[in-house]
Scaffold this motif. Sequence first.
Motif, PDB file in Angstrom:
ATOM      1  N   THR A  20      26.375  29.266  51.868  1.00  0.00           N
ATOM      2  CA  THR A  20      26.072  29.602  50.478  1.00  0.00           C
ATOM      3  C   THR A  20      27.367  30.025  49.799  1.00  0.00           C
ATOM      4  O   THR A  20      28.165  30.751  50.381  1.00  0.00           O
ATOM      5  N   LYS A  21      27.560  29.561  48.577  1.00  0.00           N
ATOM      6  CA  LYS A  21      28.729  29.994  47.812  1.00  0.00           C
ATOM      7  C   LYS A  21      28.464  31.385  47.263  1.00  0.00           C
ATOM      8  O   LYS A  21      27.343  31.734  46.938  1.00  0.00           O
ATOM      9  N   ILE A  22      29.527  32.154  47.134  1.00  0.00           N
ATOM     10  CA  ILE A  22      29.402  33.511  46.601  1.00  0.00           C
ATOM     11  C   ILE A  22      29.729  33.489  45.113  1.00  0.00           C
ATOM     12  O   ILE A  22      30.659  32.802  44.686  1.00  0.00           O
ATOM     13  N   SER A  23      28.964  34.215  44.353  1.00  0.00           N
ATOM     14  CA  SER A  23      29.242  34.298  42.909  1.00  0.00           C
ATOM     15  C   SER A  23      30.432  35.223  42.683  1.00  0.00           C
ATOM     16  O   SER A  23      30.778  36.048  43.529  1.00  0.00           O
ATOM     17  N   LEU A  24      31.023  35.085  41.532  1.00  0.00           N
ATOM     18  CA  LEU A  24      32.162  35.927  41.181  1.00  0.00           C
ATOM     19  C   LEU A  24      31.765  37.397  41.142  1.00  0.00           C
ATOM     20  O   LEU A  24      32.493  38.258  41.648  1.00  0.00           O
ATOM     21  N   SER A  25      30.600  37.692  40.584  1.00  0.00           N
ATOM     22  CA  SER A  25      30.158  39.087  40.509  1.00  0.00           C
ATOM     23  C   SER A  25      29.884  39.655  41.903  1.00  0.00           C
ATOM     24  O   SER A  25      30.193  40.814  42.175  1.00  0.00           O
ATOM     25  N   MET A  26      29.334  38.830  42.798  1.00  0.00           N
ATOM     26  CA  MET A  26      29.083  39.291  44.170  1.00  0.00           C
ATOM     27  C   MET A  26      30.400  39.507  44.908  1.00  0.00           C
ATOM     28  O   MET A  26      30.563  40.472  45.647  1.00  0.00           O
ATOM     29  N   LEU A  27      31.374  38.616  44.695  1.00  0.00           N
ATOM     30  CA  LEU A  27      32.684  38.773  45.322  1.00  0.00           C
ATOM     31  C   LEU A  27      33.348  40.058  44.866  1.00  0.00           C
ATOM     32  O   LEU A  27      33.964  40.766  45.665  1.00  0.00           O
ATOM     33  N   LEU A  28      33.196  40.395  43.600  1.00  0.00           N
ATOM     34  CA  LEU A  28      33.750  41.639  43.084  1.00  0.00           C
ATOM     35  C   LEU A  28      33.093  42.835  43.769  1.00  0.00           C
ATOM     36  O   LEU A  28      33.770  43.795  44.147  1.00  0.00           O
ATOM     37  N   LYS A  29      31.775  42.789  43.966  1.00  0.00           N
ATOM     38  CA  LYS A  29      31.072  43.874  44.665  1.00  0.00           C
ATOM     39  C   LYS A  29      31.546  44.001  46.106  1.00  0.00           C
ATOM     40  O   LYS A  29      31.725  45.108  46.616  1.00  0.00           O
ATOM     41  N   VAL A  30      31.755  42.869  46.764  1.00  0.00           N
ATOM     42  CA  VAL A  30      32.243  42.883  48.146  1.00  0.00           C
ATOM     43  C   VAL A  30      33.639  43.493  48.188  1.00  0.00           C
ATOM     44  O   VAL A  30      33.939  44.322  49.058  1.00  0.00           O
ATOM     45  N   ALA A  31      34.498  43.099  47.258  1.00  0.00           N
ATOM     46  CA  ALA A  31      35.857  43.647  47.201  1.00  0.00           C
ATOM     47  C   ALA A  31      35.824  45.160  47.025  1.00  0.00           C
ATOM     48  O   ALA A  31      36.568  45.888  47.695  1.00  0.00           O
ATOM     49  N   MET A  32      34.952  45.627  46.155  1.00  0.00           N
ATOM     50  CA  MET A  32      34.848  47.075  45.933  1.00  0.00           C
ATOM     51  C   MET A  32      34.317  47.775  47.174  1.00  0.00           C
ATOM     52  O   MET A  32      34.810  48.837  47.556  1.00  0.00           O
ATOM     53  N   ALA A  33      33.328  47.188  47.836  1.00  0.00           N
ATOM     54  CA  ALA A  33      32.754  47.791  49.041  1.00  0.00           C
ATOM     55  C   ALA A  33      33.785  47.878  50.159  1.00  0.00           C
ATOM     56  O   ALA A  33      33.803  48.845  50.928  1.00  0.00           O
TER      57      ALA A  33
END
Length: 92
Positions: A20-33
């Motif tokens: 599954t591709k990751i959305s930009l907003s989800m990638l930002l959440k992962v980066a913050m986590a």
Amino acid sequence: MGALVGCSNNHMSHVEVGQTKISLSMLLKVAMALEKDFDYFFLDTPYVNCNCIINTEIAEKLNRCNATTLITASKILDVLLEQQELTSEDSQ
């Protein structure tokens, strides 16, 4: 990780293995986590910001070097840059 970014563990698993591709907003959440710069996720891609590599990976290693090792590293970089120039001239 899923709970930290607001999605199911199943979805995160699919993202991790590339199903599954990751959305930009989800990638930002992962980066913050993970407390990582957004650029961290692009290090192995053609979209990498060279300054990011210099600042996060190379600078850290150079800061651990003594003067002799730094001089050696500088000479190695000179050779690599010469090789890069030769390679780019050959491809033109």
